[in-house]
Design an enzyme around this catalytic site. Structure first.
Site, mmCIF file in Angstrom:
data_model
loop_
_atom_site.group_PDB
_atom_site.id
_atom_site.type_symbol
_atom_site.label_atom_id
_atom_site.label_comp_id
_atom_site.label_asym_id
_atom_site.label_seq_id
_atom_site.Cartn_x
_atom_site.Cartn_y
_atom_site.Cartn_z
ATOM 1 N N ASN A 49 0.872 -1.172 0.000
ATOM 2 C CA ASN A 49 0.000 0.000 0.000
ATOM 3 C C ASN A 49 0.915 1.229 0.000
ATOM 4 O O ASN A 49 1.489 1.568 1.024
ATOM 5 C CB ASN A 49 -0.891 -0.030 1.251
ATOM 6 C CG ASN A 49 -1.728 1.229 1.390
ATOM 7 O OD1 ASN A 49 -1.781 2.055 0.477
ATOM 8 N ND2 ASN A 49 -2.381 1.376 2.536
ATOM 9 N N TRP A 50 1.034 1.837 -1.148
ATOM 10 C CA TRP A 50 1.984 2.958 -1.282
ATOM 11 C C TRP A 50 1.446 4.244 -0.674
ATOM 12 O O TRP A 50 2.138 5.249 -0.613
ATOM 13 C CB TRP A 50 2.345 3.183 -2.766
ATOM 14 C CG TRP A 50 3.072 2.037 -3.402
ATOM 15 C CD1 TRP A 50 3.384 0.821 -2.820
ATOM 16 C CD2 TRP A 50 3.595 1.969 -4.731
ATOM 17 N NE1 TRP A 50 4.058 0.023 -3.707
ATOM 18 C CE2 TRP A 50 4.205 0.704 -4.892
ATOM 19 C CE3 TRP A 50 3.597 2.856 -5.805
ATOM 20 C CZ2 TRP A 50 4.814 0.297 -6.074
ATOM 21 C CZ3 TRP A 50 4.201 2.461 -6.999
ATOM 22 C CH2 TRP A 50 4.805 1.193 -7.126
ATOM 23 N N LYS A 51 0.185 4.238 -0.269
ATOM 24 C CA LYS A 51 -0.468 5.410 0.320
ATOM 25 C C LYS A 51 -0.261 6.625 -0.590
ATOM 26 O O LYS A 51 -0.238 6.479 -1.815
ATOM 27 C CB LYS A 51 0.023 5.635 1.754
ATOM 28 C CG LYS A 51 -0.135 4.354 2.611
ATOM 29 C CD LYS A 51 0.048 4.542 4.066
ATOM 30 C CE LYS A 51 -0.153 3.224 4.789
ATOM 31 N NZ LYS A 51 -0.039 3.332 6.244
ATOM 32 N N HIS A 104 -9.348 1.330 5.010
ATOM 33 C CA HIS A 104 -8.081 1.477 5.727
ATOM 34 C C HIS A 104 -8.310 2.405 6.920
ATOM 35 O O HIS A 104 -9.121 3.328 6.850
ATOM 36 C CB HIS A 104 -7.020 2.055 4.775
ATOM 37 C CG HIS A 104 -5.656 2.008 5.365
ATOM 38 N ND1 HIS A 104 -5.224 2.931 6.283
ATOM 39 C CD2 HIS A 104 -4.634 1.125 5.198
ATOM 40 C CE1 HIS A 104 -3.980 2.623 6.652
ATOM 41 N NE2 HIS A 104 -3.602 1.530 6.012
ATOM 42 N N GLU A 108 -6.730 4.798 7.990
ATOM 43 C CA GLU A 108 -6.539 6.228 7.684
ATOM 44 C C GLU A 108 -7.792 6.809 7.028
ATOM 45 O O GLU A 108 -8.092 7.987 7.176
ATOM 46 C CB GLU A 108 -5.292 6.398 6.795
ATOM 47 C CG GLU A 108 -4.017 6.174 7.607
ATOM 48 C CD GLU A 108 -2.855 5.580 6.816
ATOM 49 O OE1 GLU A 108 -2.862 5.620 5.581
ATOM 50 O OE2 GLU A 108 -1.936 5.061 7.485
ATOM 51 N N GLU A 115 -5.215 -4.697 10.659
ATOM 52 C CA GLU A 115 -4.176 -3.688 10.833
ATOM 53 C C GLU A 115 -4.432 -2.939 12.139
ATOM 54 O O GLU A 115 -5.229 -1.969 12.157
ATOM 55 C CB GLU A 115 -4.184 -2.692 9.671
ATOM 56 C CG GLU A 115 -3.894 -3.317 8.325
ATOM 57 C CD GLU A 115 -3.316 -2.294 7.345
ATOM 58 O OE1 GLU A 115 -2.293 -2.604 6.725
ATOM 59 O OE2 GLU A 115 -3.864 -1.196 7.216
ATOM 60 N N GLY A 155 2.776 2.411 10.874
ATOM 61 C CA GLY A 155 3.758 3.484 10.727
ATOM 62 C C GLY A 155 4.461 3.871 12.015
ATOM 63 O O GLY A 155 5.126 4.898 12.079
ATOM 64 N N SER A 186 3.647 -2.052 10.441
ATOM 65 C CA SER A 186 5.094 -2.122 10.674
ATOM 66 C C SER A 186 5.699 -3.488 10.326
ATOM 67 O O SER A 186 6.605 -3.952 11.030
ATOM 68 C CB SER A 186 5.428 -1.714 12.116
ATOM 69 O OG SER A 186 5.077 -0.361 12.325
ATOM 70 N N GLY A 194 3.026 -1.026 4.338
ATOM 71 C CA GLY A 194 3.056 0.409 4.055
ATOM 72 C C GLY A 194 4.481 0.867 3.777
ATOM 73 O O GLY A 194 5.003 0.707 2.671
ATOM 74 N N GLY A 195 5.134 1.425 4.781
ATOM 75 C CA GLY A 195 6.456 2.031 4.611
ATOM 76 C C GLY A 195 7.460 1.134 3.898
ATOM 77 O O GLY A 195 8.176 1.580 2.993
HETATM 78 P P1 13P Z 1 3.195 0.436 7.764
HETATM 79 O O1 13P Z 1 3.720 -0.845 7.176
HETATM 80 O O2 13P Z 1 3.931 1.654 7.311
HETATM 81 O O3 13P Z 1 3.083 0.348 9.259
HETATM 82 O O4 13P Z 1 1.695 0.644 7.210
HETATM 83 C C1 13P Z 1 0.822 -0.430 7.259
HETATM 84 C C2 13P Z 1 -0.389 -0.068 6.489
HETATM 85 O O5 13P Z 1 -1.114 0.835 6.858
HETATM 86 C C3 13P Z 1 -0.655 -0.812 5.248
HETATM 87 O O6 13P Z 1 -1.928 -0.567 4.773
#
Ligand code: 13P
Length: 258
Positions: free
Chosen positions: A10-12, A99, A101, A173, A179, A219, A240-241
């Site tokens: 997920n590149w956000k 998600h 967010e 999640e 993050g 994470s 994510g990251g």
């Molecule tokens: P991180 O891997 O950066 O913690 O993010 C997870 C995420 O929100 C994937 O959708």
């Protein structure tokens, strides 16, 4: 086990076209080196503006393409929104929905997420529905209540078709792990995944429940992926990251052989 592992990036809100192209180029090169090895299913979910160019790069490869969100509405007067059909039109087969967010910063509740899921199915996409508790909810022992509320909402909106039900992907999640560098322990992840699996068994029967994949996100890094993925109800990861660096994403993919 009949479930194939899935590692999704997920590149956000990251990735101008050039950056996105370079990232997917690195992922493709790494997968090429792994040719002939047992590799899990790999999905990338770039921001909307980069989907098309990333799609061109991955054409002919095994890498799948997904969106990070979509509207629950049919085409029409919805300024700033996009339909699932628009995602399939540019090569997406998956879409991330609900998600945390989006739930926390864009006021998406479980009912809206469930309606988006129905629209995604209607438009030919495989939905990845995200669920997870906040730190405050975990610390007040409400984790399973929150998960129950978020997962329960989807059942009335699932298509009746068995094949479509089996396609569904859920992602656990924990909000406090996203993050933050804090990861749920493999045992904490397994506890929630098993709880979700049990809900699926009760609502959909054990056959369908045994086919639905439940990803862990929060994470996930190269050094913790394999141990989390080793748990019986963890069927892959939503990253994510670490999905923004090809070498890290590839190392995480290596954590789920097959
Ligand atoms: P991180 O891997 O950066 O913690 O993010 C997870 C995420 O929100 C994937 O959708």
């Amino acid at each position: 086990m009949s479930r194939r592992g899935l590692v999704a990036g997920n590149w956000k809100m990251n990735g101008l076209i050039e950056v996105a192209d370079a990232l997917v180029g690195g992922i493709l090169a790494g997968l090429e080196q792994r040719k002939g090895k047992n590799v899990c299913e790999v999905l990338v979910c770039p921001p909307f503006t980069a989907i098309q160019s990333v799609g061109k790069r991955i054409a002919g490869s095994a890498v799948k393409l997904g969106g990070q969100n979509m509207s629950e509405h049919k085409p029409g007067a919805h300024t700033g929104e996009i339909t699932g059909e628009m995602l399939t039109n540019i090569g997406c087969s998956y879409v991330i929905l609900g998600h945390s967010e989006r739930r926390s910063m864009h006021a998406e509740d479980s009912n809206l997420v469930a309606r988006k899921m129905a629209a995604a199915y209607r438009d030919g996409l495989t939905p990845i529905v995200c669920v997870g508790e906040t730190l405050q909810e975990r610390e007040s022992n409400k984790t399973l209540d929150v998960i129950r509320e978020q997962v329960s909402a989807i059942f009335p909106h699932l298509p009746a078709d068995t094949a479509k039900r089996q396609q569904l992907v859920l992602a656990y999640e924990p909000v406090w792990a996203i993050g933050t560098g804090k990861t749920a322990t493999p045992e904490q992840a397994q506890e929630v995944h098993a709880f979700i699996r049990q809900m699926l068994v009760e609502q959909l029967g054990s056959d369908i429940a045994s086919k639905i994949r439940i990803l862990y996100g929060g994470s996930v890094k190269p050094d913790n992926a394999a141990v989390i993925f080793s748990k019986p109800d963890v069927d892959g990861g939503l990253i994510g990251g670490a999905a923004l660096k090809a070498s890290d994403f590839l190392a995480i993919i290596d954590g789920f052989p097959g």
